[in-house]
Write an enzyme that holds these catalytic residues in place. Structure first.
Site, PDB file in Angstrom:
ATOM      1  N   ASP A  59       5.315  -4.213  -3.207  1.00 17.11           N
ATOM      2  CA  ASP A  59       4.255  -4.117  -3.496  1.00 17.11           C
ATOM      3  C   ASP A  59       4.078  -3.360  -4.850  1.00 17.11           C
ATOM      4  OD1 ASP A  59       0.955  -4.204  -3.754  1.00 17.11           O
ATOM      5  OD2 ASP A  59       1.236  -3.450  -2.420  1.00 17.11           O
ATOM      6  N   TYR A 107      -1.094 -16.644  -4.234  1.00 18.64           N
ATOM      7  CA  TYR A 107       0.124 -16.595  -3.333  1.00 18.64           C
ATOM      8  C   TYR A 107       1.063 -17.810  -3.863  1.00 18.64           C
ATOM      9  CZ  TYR A 107      -1.840 -12.488  -0.610  1.00 18.64           C
ATOM     10  OH  TYR A 107      -2.218 -11.791  -0.374  1.00 18.64           O
ATOM     11  N   GLU A 140       1.031 -10.807 -10.485  1.00 18.70           N
ATOM     12  CA  GLU A 140       0.394 -10.264 -10.912  1.00 18.70           C
ATOM     13  C   GLU A 140       0.048  -9.431 -12.323  1.00 18.70           C
ATOM     14  OE1 GLU A 140      -2.323  -8.348  -7.756  1.00 18.70           O
ATOM     15  OE2 GLU A 140      -0.597  -8.204  -6.793  1.00 18.70           O
ATOM     16  N   HIS A 160      -4.690 -12.950  -8.083  1.00 24.43           N
ATOM     17  CA  HIS A 160      -4.182 -13.025  -7.040  1.00 24.43           C
ATOM     18  C   HIS A 160      -3.649 -14.736  -6.581  1.00 24.43           C
ATOM     19  CE1 HIS A 160      -3.344 -10.551  -3.988  1.00 24.43           C
ATOM     20  NE2 HIS A 160      -3.356  -9.363  -4.711  1.00 24.43           N
ATOM     21  N   HIS A 204      -8.698  -3.320  -6.468  1.00 19.32           N
ATOM     22  CA  HIS A 204      -9.284  -4.577  -6.772  1.00 19.32           C
ATOM     23  C   HIS A 204     -10.841  -4.549  -7.210  1.00 19.32           C
ATOM     24  CE1 HIS A 204      -5.077  -5.951  -6.084  1.00 19.32           C
ATOM     25  NE2 HIS A 204      -5.400  -6.404  -5.153  1.00 19.32           N
ATOM     26  N   GLN A 229       2.915  -6.488 -11.245  1.00 17.16           N
ATOM     27  CA  GLN A 229       3.028  -6.345  -9.681  1.00 17.16           C
ATOM     28  C   GLN A 229       3.035  -7.510  -8.825  1.00 17.16           C
ATOM     29  OE1 GLN A 229       1.565  -3.314  -8.865  1.00 17.16           O
ATOM     30  NE2 GLN A 229       1.701  -3.216  -6.760  1.00 17.16           N
TER      31      GLN A 229
END
Length: 349
Positions: A248, A184, A314, A182, A108, A286
């Site tokens: 992931d 959640y 993502e 990013h 990142h 992602q």
């Protein structure tokens, strides 16, 4: 209710300097709170007809936790999202060594990436809603990347319950650029509930194969007859134990058409009926199922943030593309604009 913007200047000893909080509200009761620290989404909430505010994301209870943000909640990730193997890459004959922050690899954008910077803020009222813009200059050599990079991120909240993220960047040297958000997500009304009972659909026949450090190795893997198949809506928790530590993984969007919005994914909480569709100009997404949320921090409701309490979708270019020649490139030529748009479309709130 009318669409509105509120901006608050904040100070806290945990942050390197003053930062802004911007609250965008549309006329349907959707509220998005943004921070200039990391150009990040601190929360997305909805106020229903009953007046009850329901969170659609997860975040930290303590403001100082946002300063370190070990889970990358809501941040703009850059210069390059996801992982770069061995923290190195080449452009032509020139080799670049990046700052490591996940073993020998860079994750990142490095330890001092875009997610830990104060961005400059401006706001704007549009015909269809409200916008906040965040601007950042990244110096030549920042985290090991070449060139001075100017980046802008727009969050636009429309009265059609769309949260649109527009990215723009340009650099005075040829350099990798691969930005994403990013956040959640957790659409459940039950604040103790995680995402295992959410239904997820991802428009992808293939994922990238990974090595033992979660770095793409260059191979493409079909999702057919595997736990990675989300081409039809499926409960997140059904097969989550089959990958070594949950999901992931990078999914390659089917039938991607450049410079237009393509359907990427749909997340549904059937108990409440809430739904979020994601469309993007990006070639993939992602899917991260919150595997490393370890109970070290508390969320807004005071509960510990545990594994699988939120998930990330993502949208960005292929991870480790700088080191795999046959992947679509994330290298952008000098003085050439990089753009990306991702739309979060909320339904049945």
């Amino acid at each position: 209710m009318q669409a509105s913007i509120s901006t608050f200047n904040k100070q806290h000893p945990a942050f390197p300097s003053e930062f802004d909080l911007v609250v965008l509200t549309n006329n349907k009761g959707l509220i998005v709170t943004l921070s200039s620290y990391g150009a990040s989404i601190w929360s997305v909430e909805h106020i229903g007809d009953d007046g009850v505010k329901v969170p659609l994301t997860i975040g930290y209870q303590q403001i100082e936790d946002w300063a370190t943000n070990p889970y990358y909640f809501g941040v703009t990730v850059g210069r390059v999202a996801n992982r770069i193997g061995q923290s190195r890459f080449s452009i032509g004959e020139e080799q670049f060594k990046l700052i490591e922050n996940e073993g020998p690899n860079q994750l990142h954008g490095g330890p001092g990436g875009f997610s830990h910077r104060i961005w400059r803020t401006e706001t704007k009222t549009n015909d269809d809603g409200v916008s906040a813009f965040f601007h950042l200059e990244s110096a030549d050599g920042d985290q090991g990347f070449p060139g001075t990079l100017h980046t802008s991120v727009e969050y636009r909240l429309t009265n059609d319950n769309e949260l649109i993220i527009n990215y723009h960047a340009v650099c005075d040297k040829t350099t990798p650029i691969c930005l994403t958000n990013h956040t959640y997500w957790n659409l459940s009304s039950d604040e103790l509930s995680g995402i295992l009972y959410h239904h997820l659909q991802i428009n992808a026949d293939n994922i990238l194969a990974l090595d033992d450090q979660q770095i793409p190795n260059g191979d493409i893997q079909s999702v057919s007859n595997t736990c990675f198949d989300f081409r039809q809506p499926k409960l997140v928790g059904v097969d989550i134990c089959e990958p070594s530590n949950g999901y992931d993984h990078y999914y390659i969007v089917n039938d991607h058409k450049a410079d237009q919005l393509n359907f990427v994914a749909k997340l549904t909480d059937e108990a409440s009926g809430r739904e979020m569709e994601i469309l993007s100009t990006e070639v993939g997404v992602q899917f991260y199922s919150g595997n490393f949320l370890d109970g070290s921090y508390r969320r807004e409701n005071g509960e510990f943030i545990n594994k699988h309490q939120g998930l990330c979708l993502e949208t960005h270019g292929y991870p480790n593309a700088v080191n795999i020649e046959h992947f679509p490139t994330t290298i952008v030529e000098k003085n050439t604009p990089y753009t990306q748009t991702t739309v979060h479309r909320f339904k049945h709130l």
